[in-house]
Design a protein around this motif. Structure first.
Motif, PDB file in Angstrom:
ATOM      1  N   LEU A  50       0.844  -1.188   0.000  1.00  0.00           N
ATOM      2  CA  LEU A  50       0.000   0.000   0.000  1.00  0.00           C
ATOM      3  C   LEU A  50       0.882   1.240   0.000  1.00  0.00           C
ATOM      4  CD1 LEU A  50      -3.010   0.771   0.227  1.00  0.00           C
ATOM      5  CD2 LEU A  50      -2.662   0.916   2.688  1.00  0.00           C
ATOM      6  N   PRO A  51       0.663   2.180  -0.907  1.00  0.00           N
ATOM      7  CA  PRO A  51       1.452   3.412  -0.919  1.00  0.00           C
ATOM      8  C   PRO A  51       1.186   4.251   0.332  1.00  0.00           C
ATOM      9  CG  PRO A  51       0.249   3.119  -2.966  1.00  0.00           C
ATOM     10  CD  PRO A  51      -0.276   2.106  -2.006  1.00  0.00           C
ATOM     11  N   ASP A  52       2.097   5.171   0.630  1.00  0.00           N
ATOM     12  CA  ASP A  52       1.928   6.077   1.763  1.00  0.00           C
ATOM     13  C   ASP A  52       0.784   7.045   1.510  1.00  0.00           C
ATOM     14  OD1 ASP A  52       4.057   4.955   3.111  1.00  0.00           O
ATOM     15  OD2 ASP A  52       5.514   6.375   2.291  1.00  0.00           O
ATOM     16  N   GLY A  53       0.126   7.446   2.569  1.00  0.00           N
ATOM     17  CA  GLY A  53      -0.953   8.419   2.486  1.00  0.00           C
ATOM     18  C   GLY A  53      -2.095   8.023   3.403  1.00  0.00           C
ATOM     19  N   ASP A  54      -3.091   8.880   3.469  1.00  0.00           N
ATOM     20  CA  ASP A  54      -4.265   8.642   4.306  1.00  0.00           C
ATOM     21  C   ASP A  54      -5.358   7.969   3.484  1.00  0.00           C
ATOM     22  OD1 ASP A  54      -3.107   9.937   6.529  1.00  0.00           O
ATOM     23  OD2 ASP A  54      -3.704  11.882   5.725  1.00  0.00           O
ATOM     24  N   VAL A  55      -5.819   6.814   3.943  1.00  0.00           N
ATOM     25  CA  VAL A  55      -6.886   6.089   3.243  1.00  0.00           C
ATOM     26  C   VAL A  55      -8.192   6.862   3.398  1.00  0.00           C
ATOM     27  CG1 VAL A  55      -8.235   3.969   3.166  1.00  0.00           C
ATOM     28  CG2 VAL A  55      -5.764   3.863   3.522  1.00  0.00           C
ATOM     29  N   VAL A  56      -8.807   7.198   2.276  1.00  0.00           N
ATOM     30  CA  VAL A  56     -10.081   7.908   2.262  1.00  0.00           C
ATOM     31  C   VAL A  56     -11.225   6.898   2.255  1.00  0.00           C
ATOM     32  CG1 VAL A  56     -11.534   9.514   0.971  1.00  0.00           C
ATOM     33  CG2 VAL A  56      -9.060   9.896   1.093  1.00  0.00           C
ATOM     34  N   ILE A  57     -11.188   5.967   1.320  1.00  0.00           N
ATOM     35  CA  ILE A  57     -12.169   4.883   1.258  1.00  0.00           C
ATOM     36  C   ILE A  57     -11.485   3.632   0.711  1.00  0.00           C
ATOM     37  CG2 ILE A  57     -14.190   6.365   0.957  1.00  0.00           C
ATOM     38  CD1 ILE A  57     -14.180   5.586  -1.993  1.00  0.00           C
ATOM     39  N   CYS A  58     -12.073   2.493   0.981  1.00  0.00           N
ATOM     40  CA  CYS A  58     -11.580   1.248   0.413  1.00  0.00           C
ATOM     41  C   CYS A  58     -12.772   0.329   0.162  1.00  0.00           C
ATOM     42  CB  CYS A  58     -10.540   0.588   1.306  1.00  0.00           C
ATOM     43  SG  CYS A  58     -11.041   0.389   3.002  1.00  0.00           S
ATOM     44  N   SER A  59     -12.602  -0.567  -0.793  1.00  0.00           N
ATOM     45  CA  SER A  59     -13.723  -1.424  -1.187  1.00  0.00           C
ATOM     46  C   SER A  59     -13.872  -2.641  -0.288  1.00  0.00           C
ATOM     47  CB  SER A  59     -13.547  -1.879  -2.635  1.00  0.00           C
ATOM     48  OG  SER A  59     -12.374  -2.648  -2.765  1.00  0.00           O
ATOM     49  N   GLY A  60     -12.828  -3.000   0.422  1.00  0.00           N
ATOM     50  CA  GLY A  60     -12.885  -4.172   1.300  1.00  0.00           C
ATOM     51  C   GLY A  60     -12.494  -3.770   2.709  1.00  0.00           C
ATOM     52  N   GLU A  61     -11.840  -4.689   3.404  1.00  0.00           N
ATOM     53  CA  GLU A  61     -11.325  -4.386   4.737  1.00  0.00           C
ATOM     54  C   GLU A  61     -10.303  -3.260   4.616  1.00  0.00           C
ATOM     55  OE1 GLU A  61     -11.517  -6.282   7.815  1.00  0.00           O
ATOM     56  OE2 GLU A  61     -13.129  -7.533   7.079  1.00  0.00           O
ATOM     57  N   ARG A  62     -10.299  -2.378   5.590  1.00  0.00           N
ATOM     58  CA  ARG A  62      -9.335  -1.271   5.559  1.00  0.00           C
ATOM     59  C   ARG A  62      -7.917  -1.843   5.613  1.00  0.00           C
ATOM     60  NH1 ARG A  62     -10.446   3.936   6.239  1.00  0.00           N
ATOM     61  NH2 ARG A  62      -8.730   5.338   6.648  1.00  0.00           N
ATOM     62  N   PRO A  63      -7.113  -1.593   4.571  1.00  0.00           N
ATOM     63  CA  PRO A  63      -5.778  -2.182   4.514  1.00  0.00           C
ATOM     64  C   PRO A  63      -4.829  -1.549   5.538  1.00  0.00           C
ATOM     65  CG  PRO A  63      -6.122  -0.725   2.651  1.00  0.00           C
ATOM     66  CD  PRO A  63      -7.411  -0.772   3.408  1.00  0.00           C
ATOM     67  N   VAL A  64      -3.925  -2.371   6.063  1.00  0.00           N
ATOM     68  CA  VAL A  64      -2.930  -1.896   7.010  1.00  0.00           C
ATOM     69  C   VAL A  64      -1.602  -1.679   6.295  1.00  0.00           C
ATOM     70  CG1 VAL A  64      -1.637  -2.476   9.093  1.00  0.00           C
ATOM     71  CG2 VAL A  64      -4.057  -3.049   8.929  1.00  0.00           C
ATOM     72  N   SER A  65      -1.140  -2.683   5.561  1.00  0.00           N
ATOM     73  CA  SER A  65       0.130  -2.542   4.858  1.00  0.00           C
ATOM     74  C   SER A  65       0.044  -2.987   3.397  1.00  0.00           C
ATOM     75  CB  SER A  65       1.221  -3.335   5.569  1.00  0.00           C
ATOM     76  OG  SER A  65       0.880  -4.706   5.600  1.00  0.00           O
ATOM     77  N   ASP A  66      -0.871  -3.884   3.081  1.00  0.00           N
ATOM     78  CA  ASP A  66      -1.004  -4.391   1.714  1.00  0.00           C
ATOM     79  C   ASP A  66      -2.441  -4.245   1.224  1.00  0.00           C
ATOM     80  OD1 ASP A  66       1.645  -5.184   1.584  1.00  0.00           O
ATOM     81  OD2 ASP A  66       1.221  -7.229   2.224  1.00  0.00           O
ATOM     82  N   LEU A  67      -2.569  -4.031  -0.077  1.00  0.00           N
ATOM     83  CA  LEU A  67      -3.880  -3.983  -0.712  1.00  0.00           C
ATOM     84  C   LEU A  67      -4.204  -5.382  -1.226  1.00  0.00           C
ATOM     85  CD1 LEU A  67      -6.277  -2.286  -1.671  1.00  0.00           C
ATOM     86  CD2 LEU A  67      -4.978  -1.794  -3.763  1.00  0.00           C
ATOM     87  N   ALA A  68      -5.291  -5.947  -0.754  1.00  0.00           N
ATOM     88  CA  ALA A  68      -5.680  -7.307  -1.124  1.00  0.00           C
ATOM     89  C   ALA A  68      -6.100  -7.383  -2.589  1.00  0.00           C
ATOM     90  CB  ALA A  68      -6.832  -7.772  -0.233  1.00  0.00           C
ATOM     91  N   PRO A  69      -6.006  -8.576  -3.194  1.00  0.00           N
ATOM     92  CA  PRO A  69      -6.510  -8.755  -4.556  1.00  0.00           C
ATOM     93  C   PRO A  69      -7.991  -8.388  -4.633  1.00  0.00           C
ATOM     94  CG  PRO A  69      -5.243 -10.670  -3.853  1.00  0.00           C
ATOM     95  CD  PRO A  69      -5.425  -9.803  -2.657  1.00  0.00           C
TER      96      PRO A  69
END
Length: 78
Positions: A50-69
Motif C-alpha cells: 500500500l502506498p503512503d498516504g491517508d486512506v479515504v475509502i476502500c472497497s474491502g477491509e481497511r488495509p494496514v500494509s497491503d492492498l488485497a486482490p
C-alpha cells in the motif's frame, strides 16, 4: 462504496485542476491520480504494498500494509 466514492471525489478531486494521470504500479495494479487523490485497484492475485498516504475509502477491509486482490483504495497524499 459507490456513494462514498462520489462523496470523496467531490470533496478531494473536484477543482483539483489538471487531468487524471496514470501512475507506475506493480503488475496487476491500476493506479491513477488527480490532484491529491490517488486511486489504486489491485486486479492481481496477490496482495501488493500500500502506498503512503491517508486512506479515504476502500472497497474491502481497511488495509494496514497491503492492498488485497480485487480491492480498491483511494488515498490522499501530500
Amino acid at each position: 462504496f459507490y456513494r462514498a466514492a462520489l462523496a470523496a471525489r467531490r470533496r478531494y478531486a473536484r477543482g483539483a485542476g489538471g487531468e487524471v494521470r496514470f501512475l507506475d504500479a506493480p503488475d496487476g495494479v491500476i493506479a491513477f491520480r488527480r490532484g491529491r487523490l490517488s486511486v489504486f485497484l489491485n486486479c492481481g492475485t496477490a496482495p501488493t504494498p500500500l502506498p503512503d498516504g491517508d486512506v479515504v475509502i476502500c472497497s474491502g477491509e481497511r488495509p494496514v500494509s497491503d492492498l488485497a486482490p480485487d480491492d480498491a483504495v483511494w488515498i490522499l497524499t501530500g
